[in-house]
Design a protein around this motif. Structure first.
Motif, PDB file in Angstrom:
ATOM      1  N   LYS A  93     -20.562  10.641 -25.072  1.00 38.20           N
ATOM      2  CA  LYS A  93     -21.099  11.976 -24.798  1.00 38.20           C
ATOM      3  C   LYS A  93     -20.713  12.459 -23.407  1.00 38.20           C
ATOM      4  N   ARG A  94     -19.390  12.561 -23.230  1.00 34.01           N
ATOM      5  CA  ARG A  94     -18.873  13.074 -21.964  1.00 34.01           C
ATOM      6  C   ARG A  94     -17.514  13.710 -22.191  1.00 34.01           C
ATOM      7  N   MET A  95     -17.171  14.563 -21.254  1.00 34.13           N
ATOM      8  CA  MET A  95     -15.863  15.189 -21.240  1.00 34.13           C
ATOM      9  C   MET A  95     -15.174  14.736 -19.965  1.00 34.13           C
ATOM     10  N   LEU A  96     -13.947  14.229 -20.104  1.00 33.09           N
ATOM     11  CA  LEU A  96     -13.165  13.812 -18.954  1.00 33.09           C
ATOM     12  C   LEU A  96     -12.254  14.955 -18.553  1.00 33.09           C
ATOM     13  N   LEU A  97     -12.280  15.295 -17.273  1.00 36.02           N
ATOM     14  CA  LEU A  97     -11.437  16.354 -16.730  1.00 36.02           C
ATOM     15  C   LEU A  97     -10.629  15.801 -15.577  1.00 36.02           C
ATOM     16  N   ASN A 131       0.842  -1.197   0.000  1.00 37.36           N
ATOM     17  CA  ASN A 131       0.000   0.000   0.000  1.00 37.36           C
ATOM     18  C   ASN A 131       0.875   1.245   0.000  1.00 37.36           C
ATOM     19  N   GLN A 132       0.521   2.184  -0.895  1.00 39.38           N
ATOM     20  CA  GLN A 132       1.245   3.453  -0.943  1.00 39.38           C
ATOM     21  C   GLN A 132       0.526   4.461  -0.068  1.00 39.38           C
ATOM     22  N   PRO A 133       1.284   5.387   0.515  1.00 37.57           N
ATOM     23  CA  PRO A 133       0.624   6.437   1.310  1.00 37.57           C
ATOM     24  C   PRO A 133      -0.335   7.232   0.434  1.00 37.57           C
ATOM     25  N   PHE A 134      -1.372   7.772   1.062  1.00 34.96           N
ATOM     26  CA  PHE A 134      -2.402   8.524   0.332  1.00 34.96           C
ATOM     27  C   PHE A 134      -1.813   9.658  -0.483  1.00 34.96           C
ATOM     28  N   PHE A 135      -0.901  10.439   0.115  1.00 33.84           N
ATOM     29  CA  PHE A 135      -0.392  11.613  -0.587  1.00 33.84           C
ATOM     30  C   PHE A 135       0.345  11.239  -1.870  1.00 33.84           C
ATOM     31  N   VAL A 136       0.983  10.095  -1.916  1.00 29.72           N
ATOM     32  CA  VAL A 136       1.691   9.672  -3.128  1.00 29.72           C
ATOM     33  C   VAL A 136       0.690   9.338  -4.225  1.00 29.72           C
ATOM     34  N   SER A 137      -0.304   8.530  -3.901  1.00 28.15           N
ATOM     35  CA  SER A 137      -1.267   8.150  -4.931  1.00 28.15           C
ATOM     36  C   SER A 137      -2.120   9.343  -5.370  1.00 28.15           C
ATOM     37  N   TYR A 138      -2.411  10.271  -4.476  1.00 29.15           N
ATOM     38  CA  TYR A 138      -3.203  11.446  -4.839  1.00 29.15           C
ATOM     39  C   TYR A 138      -2.476  12.283  -5.882  1.00 29.15           C
ATOM     40  N   TYR A 139      -1.191  12.509  -5.676  1.00 27.67           N
ATOM     41  CA  TYR A 139      -0.444  13.362  -6.607  1.00 27.67           C
ATOM     42  C   TYR A 139      -0.094  12.638  -7.901  1.00 27.67           C
ATOM     43  N   LEU A 140       0.079  11.345  -7.862  1.00 33.75           N
ATOM     44  CA  LEU A 140       0.380  10.595  -9.082  1.00 33.75           C
ATOM     45  C   LEU A 140      -0.869  10.358  -9.920  1.00 33.75           C
ATOM     46  N   TYR A 141      -2.004  10.246  -9.270  1.00 25.19           N
ATOM     47  CA  TYR A 141      -3.256   9.940  -9.957  1.00 25.19           C
ATOM     48  C   TYR A 141      -4.321  10.951  -9.564  1.00 25.19           C
ATOM     49  N   PRO A 142      -4.343  12.107 -10.236  1.00 23.93           N
ATOM     50  CA  PRO A 142      -5.334  13.135  -9.864  1.00 23.93           C
ATOM     51  C   PRO A 142      -6.755  12.640 -10.103  1.00 23.93           C
ATOM     52  N   MET A 143      -7.699  13.289  -9.428  1.00 24.49           N
ATOM     53  CA  MET A 143      -9.114  12.935  -9.579  1.00 24.49           C
ATOM     54  C   MET A 143      -9.539  13.119 -11.029  1.00 24.49           C
ATOM     55  N   ARG A 144     -10.321  12.187 -11.520  1.00 23.52           N
ATOM     56  CA  ARG A 144     -10.853  12.278 -12.878  1.00 23.52           C
ATOM     57  C   ARG A 144     -12.368  12.380 -12.793  1.00 23.52           C
ATOM     58  N   TYR A 145     -12.911  13.362 -13.509  1.00 23.34           N
ATOM     59  CA  TYR A 145     -14.351  13.598 -13.490  1.00 23.34           C
ATOM     60  C   TYR A 145     -14.923  13.350 -14.868  1.00 23.34           C
ATOM     61  N   LYS A 146     -16.087  12.724 -14.898  1.00 21.40           N
ATOM     62  CA  LYS A 146     -16.800  12.463 -16.148  1.00 21.40           C
ATOM     63  C   LYS A 146     -17.978  13.425 -16.218  1.00 21.40           C
ATOM     64  N   ILE A 147     -17.878  14.389 -17.123  1.00 22.35           N
ATOM     65  CA  ILE A 147     -18.876  15.442 -17.233  1.00 22.35           C
ATOM     66  C   ILE A 147     -19.751  15.158 -18.456  1.00 22.35           C
ATOM     67  N   TYR A 156      -7.390  21.509 -17.207  1.00 21.17           N
ATOM     68  CA  TYR A 156      -8.016  20.310 -16.649  1.00 21.17           C
ATOM     69  C   TYR A 156      -7.818  19.075 -17.533  1.00 21.17           C
ATOM     70  N   GLN A 157      -6.874  19.146 -18.474  1.00 19.86           N
ATOM     71  CA  GLN A 157      -6.519  18.018 -19.334  1.00 19.86           C
ATOM     72  C   GLN A 157      -7.760  17.368 -19.941  1.00 19.86           C
ATOM     73  N   ALA A 158      -8.592  18.168 -20.558  1.00 16.93           N
ATOM     74  CA  ALA A 158      -9.877  17.709 -21.081  1.00 16.93           C
ATOM     75  C   ALA A 158      -9.707  16.704 -22.214  1.00 16.93           C
ATOM     76  N   VAL A 159     -10.537  15.680 -22.170  1.00 14.34           N
ATOM     77  CA  VAL A 159     -10.657  14.705 -23.250  1.00 14.34           C
ATOM     78  C   VAL A 159     -12.143  14.616 -23.578  1.00 14.34           C
ATOM     79  N   ILE A 160     -12.483  14.828 -24.831  1.00 10.41           N
ATOM     80  CA  ILE A 160     -13.886  14.776 -25.246  1.00 10.41           C
ATOM     81  C   ILE A 160     -14.156  13.413 -25.858  1.00 10.41           C
ATOM     82  N   ASP A 161     -15.105  12.706 -25.286  1.00  8.45           N
ATOM     83  CA  ASP A 161     -15.495  11.377 -25.737  1.00  8.45           C
ATOM     84  C   ASP A 161     -16.859  11.499 -26.425  1.00  8.45           C
ATOM     85  N   TYR A 162     -16.839  11.599 -27.744  1.00  8.07           N
ATOM     86  CA  TYR A 162     -18.077  11.784 -28.504  1.00  8.07           C
ATOM     87  C   TYR A 162     -18.987  10.569 -28.394  1.00  8.07           C
ATOM     88  N   LYS A 163     -18.419   9.381 -28.417  1.00  2.91           N
ATOM     89  CA  LYS A 163     -19.217   8.155 -28.373  1.00  2.91           C
ATOM     90  C   LYS A 163     -20.046   8.068 -27.092  1.00  2.91           C
TER      91      LYS A 163
END
Length: 154
Positions: free
Chosen positions: A148-152, A2-18, A139-146
């Protein structure tokens, strides 16, 4: 291991599906829009404008931003005008896209009534702003047309 929380948080930022909506203004003329929630529970509709360098917000919605005193910029846009447009700059009040809180967003403020007149001809949507390259890159946006969402990423 198990990695400490702060390491995984900074290596893997939150991803949102809009969720995004595809609006057909004319035959084969599509615009992508996304809905936001303002602090007072109002909804706002934003156009995702991959061709715009700066995000723009409707100047008439004064309760949602604070002007930055003395700061203005020239906007160059083939879609808005042939000549550069002098615009005031503002900080948006916090708002969210599908639970993703947006803070410290700087925008150019312009009267978007002419854009809303174009939309009124084919839809009942009222636009509050345009999300430009500054937002999409931040926010490193990726638009997924198929789907119908934007990943941020935050």
């Amino acid at each position: 291991m198990n990695q400490p929380f702060f390491v995984s948080y900074y290596l893997y930022p939150m991803r949102y599906k809009i969720p995004i909506e595809l609006i057909e203004l004319e035959d084969d003329n599509y615009h992508l829009v996304v809905s936001s929630d303002f602090a007072d529970r109002r909804k706002g509709i934003w156009v995702i404008d991959t061709g715009a360098s700066k995000s723009i917000f409707d100047k008439t919605l004064e309760s949602d931003y604070t002007l930055i005193d003395g700061l203005s910029e020239d906007l160059h846009s083939a879609g808005i005008s042939d000549d550069p447009i002098k615009s005031e700059v503002a900080n948006m009040n916090p708002f969210s896209f599908s639970g993703m809180k947006i803070e410290n967003m700087k925008v150019a403020v312009l009267d978007l009534s002419h854009i809303n007149q174009l939309y009124a001809a084919s839809t009942d949507i009222v636009i509050c702003g345009l999300l430009g390259g500054d937002f999409l890159v931040r926010y490193q946006a990726v638009i997924d047309y198929k789907r119908k969402r934007m990943l941020l990423r935050k």
